[in-house]
Design an enzyme around this catalytic site. Structure first.
Site, short mmCIF file in Angstrom:
data_model
loop_
_atom_site.label_atom_id
_atom_site.label_comp_id
_atom_site.label_asym_id
_atom_site.label_seq_id
_atom_site.Cartn_x
_atom_site.Cartn_y
_atom_site.Cartn_z
CD GLU A 1 36.51 41.28 41.44
OE1 GLU A 1 37.25 42.26 41.22
OE2 GLU A 1 35.85 41.18 42.50
CG ASP B 1 39.88 41.90 44.14
OD1 ASP B 1 39.57 42.69 43.24
OD2 ASP B 1 40.60 42.22 45.11
#
Length: 255
Positions: free
Chosen positions: A148, A76
């Site tokens: 992610e 992320d």
């Protein structure tokens, strides 16, 4: 009394000896096809494999197995950094508000989950039986998290430049869609996804008052995000006022 022959256990398609770093040949082939499709190469195949481990699978796999949540956390940050840097460098004549709006769309759950399906992450996921039966392989949150996690795993395996190249290959087309207005998204949706990502909650809209005659009413709406109130903003109807309040809140919070 005759003994019944014991039926062989059906192996889980993601079986890796219950987390003991031993990937089956079938699993290795699937991971190899995934890499080939993206044009990337992992030195540590176990790291790539872990990126697809949903916590429901790990709960059933037993001691030694690890889920992909730490990799997702790292990925992320890699995704955010690469996207923000690209927007900063390529849109030098645009205000921060424009950059923040585009970034919020391209790193959203909706965008990432679509990317996940396109590159075959849904076929590589390792899910627990319950999650599998409830349609987990097509759930946007699980798919987006896995994207992610792959970014995080690739960063650890091959370094920032390689991870940056992968992120940009997947995200630049989405940035172009937003910029060309082919990817429409309202501020209420943008704010909701941002709020869920940041604070694990959803915005709360409040109709403060309605003014004006029946044929020309004005709706006043405010929105509460993480304890902060934004607005009220006005509109010819409740939806218009909510959109304005969401826009106000998002622009303030994303500064």
């Amino acid at each position: 009394m005759a003994l019944m022959a014991k039926r062989p256990e059906k192996k889980h398609p993601c079986n890796n000896s219950l987390g003991r770093q031993l990937l089956s040949s079938e699993r290795m082939e699937k991971l190899a096809r995934f890499q080939e499709g993206l044009g990337i190469h992992f030195t540590n195949m176990n790291l790539l494999d872990q990126a697809f481990h949903h916590r429901s699978y790990v709960n059933e796999a037993g001691p030694g197995a690890q889920n992909n949540e730490r990799l997702e956390f790292l990925g992320d940050s890699v995704l955010g950094m690469v996207t923000a840097t690209f927007l900063y460098q390529t849109m030098q004549n645009h205000p921060e508000g424009d950059l923040a709006k585009i970034k919020s769309v391209v790193v959203s759950e909706m965008t990432l989950s679509a990317i996940a399906v396109r590159i075959g992450i849904d076929k590589c996921l390792c899910l627990g039986k319950g999650e599998e039966h409830s349609g987990g392989r097509s759930k946007k949150a699980i798919l987006a998290d896995a994207v992610e996690a792959v970014f995080g795993a690739y960063y650890l395996d091959s370094g920032f430049e390689a991870a940056e190249k992968l992120v940009l290959e997947l995200l630049v087309p989405e940035i172009e869609k937003v910029w060309e207005d082919r990817y429409t998204k309202d501020y209420k949706t943008i704010l909701q996804e941002w709020d869920q990502k940041q604070f694990k909650e959803t915005p709360k809209y409040e109709l403060v008052k309605i003014t004006g005659p029946d044929h020309d009413r004005i709706f006043w709406v405010s929105v509460v995000v993480n304890g902060r109130t934004f607005g009220p903003e006005t509109g010819k109807n409740k939806r218009e006022a909510e959109q304005k309040a969401a826009k106000h809140a998002f622009e303030e919070l994303s500064k």
